[in-house]
Write an enzyme that holds these catalytic residues in place. Sequence first.
Site, PDB file in Angstrom:
ATOM      1  N   TYR A  78      -8.499  -0.280   8.476  1.00  0.00           N
ATOM      2  CA  TYR A  78      -7.777  -1.322   7.719  1.00  0.00           C
ATOM      3  C   TYR A  78      -8.682  -1.967   6.665  1.00  0.00           C
ATOM      4  CZ  TYR A  78      -3.395  -1.022  10.170  1.00  0.00           C
ATOM      5  OH  TYR A  78      -2.176  -0.559  10.609  1.00  0.00           O
ATOM      6  N   HIS A 130       6.890  -6.303   7.769  1.00  0.00           N
ATOM      7  CA  HIS A 130       5.803  -5.628   8.495  1.00  0.00           C
ATOM      8  C   HIS A 130       4.457  -6.327   8.308  1.00  0.00           C
ATOM      9  CE1 HIS A 130       8.410  -1.741   8.360  1.00  0.00           C
ATOM     10  NE2 HIS A 130       8.810  -2.564   9.283  1.00  0.00           N
ATOM     11  N   GLY A 199      12.627   2.937  -2.955  1.00  0.00           N
ATOM     12  CA  GLY A 199      11.343   3.509  -2.572  1.00  0.00           C
ATOM     13  C   GLY A 199      11.065   3.473  -1.087  1.00  0.00           C
ATOM     14  N   SER A 201      11.997   5.642   2.763  1.00  0.00           N
ATOM     15  CA  SER A 201      12.595   6.847   3.383  1.00  0.00           C
ATOM     16  C   SER A 201      13.700   6.466   4.363  1.00  0.00           C
ATOM     17  CB  SER A 201      11.501   7.628   4.118  1.00  0.00           C
ATOM     18  OG  SER A 201      10.858   6.780   5.062  1.00  0.00           O
TER      19      SER A 201
HETATM   20  N1  APR Z   1       9.638   5.716  -6.914  1.00  0.00           N
HETATM   21  C1  APR Z   1      10.671   5.710  -6.012  1.00  0.00           C
HETATM   22  N2  APR Z   1      10.589   6.277  -4.767  1.00  0.00           N
HETATM   23  C2  APR Z   1       9.415   6.855  -4.433  1.00  0.00           C
HETATM   24  C3  APR Z   1       8.303   6.921  -5.328  1.00  0.00           C
HETATM   25  C4  APR Z   1       8.456   6.304  -6.611  1.00  0.00           C
HETATM   26  N3  APR Z   1       7.475   6.304  -7.505  1.00  0.00           N
HETATM   27  N4  APR Z   1       7.282   7.574  -4.691  1.00  0.00           N
HETATM   28  C5  APR Z   1       7.738   7.908  -3.453  1.00  0.00           C
HETATM   29  N5  APR Z   1       9.020   7.483  -3.308  1.00  0.00           N
HETATM   30  C6  APR Z   1       9.872   7.573  -2.115  1.00  0.00           C
HETATM   31  C7  APR Z   1       9.650   8.821  -1.266  1.00  0.00           C
HETATM   32  O1  APR Z   1      10.526   9.839  -1.711  1.00  0.00           O
HETATM   33  C8  APR Z   1      10.016   8.324   0.136  1.00  0.00           C
HETATM   34  O2  APR Z   1      11.410   8.524   0.402  1.00  0.00           O
HETATM   35  O3  APR Z   1       9.500   6.489  -1.292  1.00  0.00           O
HETATM   36  C9  APR Z   1       9.733   6.813   0.089  1.00  0.00           C
HETATM   37  C10 APR Z   1       8.510   6.371   0.885  1.00  0.00           C
HETATM   38  O4  APR Z   1       8.791   6.608   2.234  1.00  0.00           O
HETATM   39  P1  APR Z   1       7.674   6.362   3.367  1.00  0.00           P
HETATM   40  O5  APR Z   1       6.412   6.960   2.966  1.00  0.00           O
HETATM   41  O6  APR Z   1       8.296   6.781   4.652  1.00  0.00           O
HETATM   42  O7  APR Z   1       7.449   4.775   3.350  1.00  0.00           O
HETATM   43  P2  APR Z   1       8.396   3.605   3.916  1.00  0.00           P
HETATM   44  O8  APR Z   1       9.833   3.979   3.865  1.00  0.00           O
HETATM   45  O9  APR Z   1       8.007   2.367   3.239  1.00  0.00           O
HETATM   46  O10 APR Z   1       7.919   3.546   5.458  1.00  0.00           O
HETATM   47  C11 APR Z   1       8.493   2.569   6.285  1.00  0.00           C
HETATM   48  O11 APR Z   1       6.954   3.114   8.038  1.00  0.00           O
HETATM   49  O12 APR Z   1       4.866   3.759   8.585  1.00  0.00           O
HETATM   50  C12 APR Z   1       5.708   2.701   8.596  1.00  0.00           C
HETATM   51  O13 APR Z   1       5.186   0.395   8.564  1.00  0.00           O
HETATM   52  C13 APR Z   1       5.192   1.542   7.766  1.00  0.00           C
HETATM   53  O14 APR Z   1       6.453   0.068   6.306  1.00  0.00           O
HETATM   54  C14 APR Z   1       6.244   1.412   6.661  1.00  0.00           C
HETATM   55  C15 APR Z   1       7.466   2.037   7.265  1.00  0.00           C
END
Ligand code: APR
Length: 270
Positions: A78, A130, A199, A201
Amino acid sequence: MGHVDTGATAVISDDTRRLVARLAAADWVVAFTGAGVSAESGVPTFRGTDGIWKKFKPEELASMDAFMRNPSLVWEWYAHRKRVIAGIQPNPGHYALVRMEEVFPRFALITQNIDNLHRRAGSRSVHELHGNIERNYCVSCGKPYGNEELLRQSETPKCPACGGWIRPDVVWFGELLPEDQWNASVRAAESADVFLSIGTSNVVYPAASLPLLAKRRGAFLAEINAEVTPLTDTADVFLQGSSGVILPDLVASVVAARESAERQGTPTHT
Ligand code: APR
């Protein structure tokens, strides 16, 4: 999306046109963001190609068990992320969300991100589901600590007051979300006219239940994401691409639409 200077007219998709029309008439707008919003600033996402969870095991680095098993390993990881994020700047997507807070009578920003980039860009009404990597606390007495003093230390930091280990104020797997942030996010999702999922998943719960709740409560649900997600079929519109490109154009179009509505004396919100 405005005319580009090259004389060519940007092609506006039907989905974008519908979203602009909805936002132009909206009173209550909620934005829900994930790691994708910070990707263009250089913050790695979690599940993307070079995603964090492709390289590291969450069970070894992002759980209380992992921390108590090996505080130094987890803290070092971290501390590294804190130093990387401290050297990074918000991008146009973050600033477009700051602008949205000025444009809409009621606006809330719900984020899963711990990078503090929304606040650093100037967003005020931010619900952090989070936690925040710039905050820390003692696991024994709860005493809060900032990053500066802790990152100067070479040892894994311990609480001078009680000797307990100090951990980042982020939500680890298996932990409850901060109740006040969660309740405020649920209230916002239940009241939204337009709910923007940006942005993320949409695979991590309970956060990913918020867009579904908003839709059930009658909100117009829009997804802005680089890829399709489990939410895409439920969304009313899907704008595929980079949030740092789409959001500034979207805000510019909405502001223009609200201004022309006002000039024609058409009420901009119900
Ligand atoms: N613009 C728009 N979307 C984007 C971009 C961009 N420039 N770059 C990536 N993405 C999309 C990807 O296609 C993906 O669907 O952003 C999404 C990111 O997904 P994750 O990596 O799964 O992140 P997130 O959804 O924030 O994860 C949720 O999971 O690990 C835990 O606590 C952590 O807060 C996090 C949570």
